[in-house]
Design a protein around this motif. Structure first.
Motif, PDB file in Angstrom:
ATOM      1  N   ALA A   1       4.288   0.921   2.097  1.00 34.80           N
ATOM      2  CA  ALA A   1       4.700   0.865   0.639  1.00 34.80           C
ATOM      3  C   ALA A   1       6.085   1.002   0.232  1.00 34.80           C
ATOM      4  O   ALA A   1       6.702   0.364  -0.370  1.00 34.80           O
ATOM      5  CB  ALA A   1       3.722   1.659  -0.052  1.00 34.80           C
ATOM      6  N   ARG A   2       6.486   2.090   1.048  1.00 38.56           N
ATOM      7  CA  ARG A   2       8.021   2.313   1.018  1.00 38.56           C
ATOM      8  C   ARG A   2       8.948   1.215   1.468  1.00 38.56           C
ATOM      9  O   ARG A   2       9.754   1.020   0.604  1.00 38.56           O
ATOM     10  CB  ARG A   2       8.173   3.537   1.855  1.00 38.56           C
ATOM     11  CG  ARG A   2       9.861   4.034   2.248  1.00 38.56           C
ATOM     12  CD  ARG A   2       9.900   5.034   3.188  1.00 38.56           C
ATOM     13  NE  ARG A   2       9.710   6.338   2.243  1.00 38.56           N
ATOM     14  CZ  ARG A   2      10.449   6.942   1.520  1.00 38.56           C
ATOM     15  NH1 ARG A   2      11.896   6.257   1.420  1.00 38.56           N
ATOM     16  NH2 ARG A   2      10.441   8.000   0.840  1.00 38.56           N
ATOM     17  N   MET A   3       8.591   0.530   2.596  1.00 34.19           N
ATOM     18  CA  MET A   3       9.384  -0.550   2.906  1.00 34.19           C
ATOM     19  C   MET A   3       8.881  -1.745   1.892  1.00 34.19           C
ATOM     20  O   MET A   3      10.086  -2.422   1.801  1.00 34.19           O
ATOM     21  CB  MET A   3       8.773  -1.023   4.365  1.00 34.19           C
ATOM     22  CG  MET A   3       9.200   0.191   5.397  1.00 34.19           C
ATOM     23  SD  MET A   3       8.289   0.070   6.943  1.00 34.19           S
ATOM     24  CE  MET A   3       9.300  -1.418   7.521  1.00 34.19           C
ATOM     25  N   ALA A   4       8.192  -1.799   1.378  1.00 34.83           N
ATOM     26  CA  ALA A   4       7.915  -3.009   0.540  1.00 34.83           C
ATOM     27  C   ALA A   4       8.677  -2.655  -0.850  1.00 34.83           C
ATOM     28  O   ALA A   4       9.104  -3.968  -1.005  1.00 34.83           O
ATOM     29  CB  ALA A   4       6.445  -3.080   0.054  1.00 34.83           C
TER      30      ALA A   4
ATOM     31  N   HIS B   1      12.218  -3.626   0.725  1.00 36.46           N
ATOM     32  CA  HIS B   1      12.307  -4.942   1.287  1.00 36.46           C
ATOM     33  C   HIS B   1      12.243  -6.185  -0.051  1.00 36.46           C
ATOM     34  O   HIS B   1      12.856  -7.158   0.283  1.00 36.46           O
ATOM     35  CB  HIS B   1      11.747  -5.297   2.436  1.00 36.46           C
ATOM     36  CG  HIS B   1      12.039  -4.433   3.649  1.00 36.46           C
ATOM     37  ND1 HIS B   1      11.236  -4.275   4.625  1.00 36.46           N
ATOM     38  CD2 HIS B   1      13.258  -3.945   3.796  1.00 36.46           C
ATOM     39  CE1 HIS B   1      12.100  -3.539   5.441  1.00 36.46           C
ATOM     40  NE2 HIS B   1      13.117  -3.169   5.006  1.00 36.46           N
ATOM     41  N   ARG B   2      11.538  -6.153  -0.908  1.00 40.84           N
ATOM     42  CA  ARG B   2      11.101  -6.732  -1.942  1.00 40.84           C
ATOM     43  C   ARG B   2      10.893  -8.285  -1.280  1.00 40.84           C
ATOM     44  O   ARG B   2      11.366  -9.051  -1.773  1.00 40.84           O
ATOM     45  CB  ARG B   2      12.409  -6.837  -2.946  1.00 40.84           C
ATOM     46  CG  ARG B   2      12.642  -5.341  -3.302  1.00 40.84           C
ATOM     47  CD  ARG B   2      11.851  -4.996  -4.730  1.00 40.84           C
ATOM     48  NE  ARG B   2      11.930  -5.963  -5.680  1.00 40.84           N
ATOM     49  CZ  ARG B   2      10.958  -6.076  -6.627  1.00 40.84           C
ATOM     50  NH1 ARG B   2      10.027  -5.379  -6.604  1.00 40.84           N
ATOM     51  NH2 ARG B   2      11.173  -6.948  -7.561  1.00 40.84           N
TER      52      ARG B   2
ATOM     53  N   LEU C   1       0.314  -5.764   0.665  1.00 35.76           N
ATOM     54  CA  LEU C   1       1.177  -4.461   0.910  1.00 35.76           C
ATOM     55  C   LEU C   1       1.620  -4.308   2.128  1.00 35.76           C
ATOM     56  O   LEU C   1       3.056  -4.125   2.608  1.00 35.76           O
ATOM     57  CB  LEU C   1       0.257  -3.359   0.400  1.00 35.76           C
ATOM     58  CG  LEU C   1       1.013  -2.064   0.565  1.00 35.76           C
ATOM     59  CD1 LEU C   1       2.200  -1.951  -0.383  1.00 35.76           C
ATOM     60  CD2 LEU C   1       0.025  -0.671   0.313  1.00 35.76           C
ATOM     61  N   ILE C   2       0.794  -4.540   3.185  1.00 32.21           N
ATOM     62  CA  ILE C   2       1.344  -4.421   4.633  1.00 32.21           C
ATOM     63  C   ILE C   2       2.286  -5.461   4.957  1.00 32.21           C
ATOM     64  O   ILE C   2       3.302  -5.103   5.734  1.00 32.21           O
ATOM     65  CB  ILE C   2      -0.019  -4.231   5.560  1.00 32.21           C
ATOM     66  CG1 ILE C   2      -0.721  -3.075   5.300  1.00 32.21           C
ATOM     67  CG2 ILE C   2       0.435  -4.430   7.014  1.00 32.21           C
ATOM     68  CD1 ILE C   2      -1.900  -3.071   5.897  1.00 32.21           C
ATOM     69  N   ARG C   3       1.869  -6.667   4.762  1.00 30.08           N
ATOM     70  CA  ARG C   3       3.005  -7.652   5.071  1.00 30.08           C
ATOM     71  C   ARG C   3       4.127  -7.766   4.416  1.00 30.08           C
ATOM     72  O   ARG C   3       5.145  -7.925   4.656  1.00 30.08           O
ATOM     73  CB  ARG C   3       2.369  -8.958   4.713  1.00 30.08           C
ATOM     74  CG  ARG C   3       1.075  -9.362   5.192  1.00 30.08           C
ATOM     75  CD  ARG C   3       0.789 -10.949   5.555  1.00 30.08           C
ATOM     76  NE  ARG C   3       0.380 -11.162   4.097  1.00 30.08           N
ATOM     77  CZ  ARG C   3      -0.782 -11.307   3.263  1.00 30.08           C
ATOM     78  NH1 ARG C   3      -1.716 -10.883   4.069  1.00 30.08           N
ATOM     79  NH2 ARG C   3      -0.824 -11.687   2.167  1.00 30.08           N
ATOM     80  N   ALA C   4       4.164  -6.865   3.064  1.00 29.97           N
ATOM     81  CA  ALA C   4       5.268  -6.850   2.258  1.00 29.97           C
ATOM     82  C   ALA C   4       6.363  -5.716   2.935  1.00 29.97           C
ATOM     83  O   ALA C   4       7.501  -5.601   2.427  1.00 29.97           O
ATOM     84  CB  ALA C   4       5.003  -6.283   0.722  1.00 29.97           C
ATOM     85  N   SER C   5       5.881  -4.903   3.863  1.00 31.58           N
ATOM     86  CA  SER C   5       6.838  -4.055   4.476  1.00 31.58           C
ATOM     87  C   SER C   5       7.970  -4.768   5.302  1.00 31.58           C
ATOM     88  O   SER C   5       9.042  -4.273   5.473  1.00 31.58           O
ATOM     89  CB  SER C   5       5.782  -3.407   5.668  1.00 31.58           C
ATOM     90  OG  SER C   5       5.876  -4.140   6.795  1.00 31.58           O
ATOM     91  N   GLY C   6       7.734  -6.109   5.598  1.00 29.98           N
ATOM     92  CA  GLY C   6       8.698  -6.923   5.985  1.00 29.98           C
ATOM     93  C   GLY C   6       8.983  -6.988   7.681  1.00 29.98           C
ATOM     94  O   GLY C   6       9.600  -7.253   8.212  1.00 29.98           O
TER      95      GLY C   6
ATOM     96  N   THR D   1       2.932  -0.966  -9.383  1.00 31.37           N
ATOM     97  CA  THR D   1       4.120  -0.716 -10.264  1.00 31.37           C
ATOM     98  C   THR D   1       5.332  -0.128  -9.641  1.00 31.37           C
ATOM     99  O   THR D   1       6.570  -0.629  -9.863  1.00 31.37           O
ATOM    100  CB  THR D   1       3.769   0.142 -11.383  1.00 31.37           C
ATOM    101  OG1 THR D   1       2.644  -0.439 -12.328  1.00 31.37           O
ATOM    102  CG2 THR D   1       4.670   0.437 -12.143  1.00 31.37           C
ATOM    103  N   LEU D   2       5.056   0.728  -8.613  1.00 32.63           N
ATOM    104  CA  LEU D   2       6.390   1.370  -8.254  1.00 32.63           C
ATOM    105  C   LEU D   2       6.966   0.314  -7.131  1.00 32.63           C
ATOM    106  O   LEU D   2       7.988   0.720  -7.016  1.00 32.63           O
ATOM    107  CB  LEU D   2       5.844   2.890  -7.533  1.00 32.63           C
ATOM    108  CG  LEU D   2       5.358   3.749  -8.625  1.00 32.63           C
ATOM    109  CD1 LEU D   2       4.796   4.921  -8.090  1.00 32.63           C
ATOM    110  CD2 LEU D   2       6.770   4.338  -9.190  1.00 32.63           C
ATOM    111  N   VAL D   3       6.168  -0.284  -6.143  1.00 33.94           N
ATOM    112  CA  VAL D   3       6.921  -0.977  -5.297  1.00 33.94           C
ATOM    113  C   VAL D   3       7.505  -2.352  -6.223  1.00 33.94           C
ATOM    114  O   VAL D   3       9.027  -2.446  -5.837  1.00 33.94           O
ATOM    115  CB  VAL D   3       5.544  -1.820  -4.529  1.00 33.94           C
ATOM    116  CG1 VAL D   3       6.294  -2.993  -3.763  1.00 33.94           C
ATOM    117  CG2 VAL D   3       4.895  -0.914  -3.630  1.00 33.94           C
ATOM    118  N   LEU D   4       7.116  -2.728  -7.321  1.00 35.65           N
ATOM    119  CA  LEU D   4       7.877  -3.667  -7.921  1.00 35.65           C
ATOM    120  C   LEU D   4       9.216  -3.159  -8.614  1.00 35.65           C
ATOM    121  O   LEU D   4      10.164  -3.700  -9.057  1.00 35.65           O
ATOM    122  CB  LEU D   4       7.070  -4.279  -9.180  1.00 35.65           C
ATOM    123  CG  LEU D   4       5.916  -5.060  -8.654  1.00 35.65           C
ATOM    124  CD1 LEU D   4       5.057  -5.691  -9.958  1.00 35.65           C
ATOM    125  CD2 LEU D   4       6.389  -6.447  -8.042  1.00 35.65           C
ATOM    126  N   ALA D   5       9.065  -1.595  -8.958  1.00 38.70           N
ATOM    127  CA  ALA D   5      10.249  -0.935  -9.431  1.00 38.70           C
ATOM    128  C   ALA D   5      11.375  -0.584  -8.329  1.00 38.70           C
ATOM    129  O   ALA D   5      12.356   0.101  -8.854  1.00 38.70           O
ATOM    130  CB  ALA D   5       9.552   0.300 -10.252  1.00 38.70           C
TER     131      ALA D   5
END
Length: 216
Positions: free
Chosen positions: A107-110, A113-114, A149-154, A187-191
């Motif tokens: 989640a932090r990495m997502a 990396h967006r 979410l896990i894939r969004a870590s990049g 919300t926090l990932v998008l923010a």
């Protein structure tokens, strides 16, 4: 479920349950009689189990079961068999520990990396969770949310761990009352709030920890 899949499933369960114990020979002819299946179908099923690390086959020696240490620990079938086996609650805790180690950091990495495609998948999955007409639809959407979410870590190495996470979710599931907690993560990932996203993901997991309902 066709005959081939049924044999794979039944043998996998018997190995996990210890009925077919470590080092026990598996004779295709005997299995064929047991399942009313041809030798070809039985051998194909054994090859599937060999790919999962549960059996080994050697020329002129035969096929033998292998100990748990040899099994493919992140294979979805192996996870499902173990969760439903004699040590199921212990395995659920192990899966939770894996999720707790992975998802907050993902989640932090997502948030940093967006990744647009994965964030869109997360948002779509959350919308489906919010409007899910039944638990089955909610569970499927929930699995999509966490996998995205896990894939969004990049990180492609971390992304591969979506397999055991999804298997864990399908084995245990998460209750619908976690919808608000999922919303916070999204919300926090998008923010782009990395600290907040990590904390929110950890809080979400803590609400569904198997320790709460599956004491040894």
């Amino acid at each position: 479920m066709n005959l081939h899949a049924r044999i794979v499933d039944e043998l996998g369960r018997l190995i996990v349950e210890g009925v077919l114990g470590d080092g026990q020979p598996l004779v295709p002819e005997e299995l064929g009689r047991r399942f009313s299946a041809s030798r070809t179908v039985v051998r194909e099923a054994l090859r599937v189990l060999e790919s999962k690390g549960m059996v080994t086959a050697r020329p002129r020696v035969g096929t033998w079961t292998l100990p748990p240490e040899a099994w493919d620990a992140i294979d979805p079938d192996v996870i499902a068999w173990r969760v439903n086996g004699p040590d199921g609650r212990k395995h659920l805790r192990e899966l939770f520990e894996l999720r707790l180690a992975i998802e907050p950091q993902a989640a932090r990495m997502a948030a940093r990396h967006r990744c647009p495609d994965e964030l869109s998948t997360m948002a779509a999955a959350y919308a489906l969770m919010a409007d899910a007409p039944d638990p089955a639809v909610f569970q499927d959407a929930d699995a999509r949310f966490h996998a995205a979410l896990i894939r969004a870590s990049g990180n492609p190495l971390i992304a591969q761990l979506q397999v055991p996470v999804v298997a864990a979710l399908r084995a245990q599931g998460e209750p619908a009352d976690t919808l608000v907690a999922h919303s916070r993560v999204l919300t926090l990932v998008l923010a782009k709030n990395a600290d907040g996203a990590e904390s929110a993901a950890r809080r979400l997991l803590e609400t569904v920890a198997p320790y709460r309902s599956s004491a040894p």
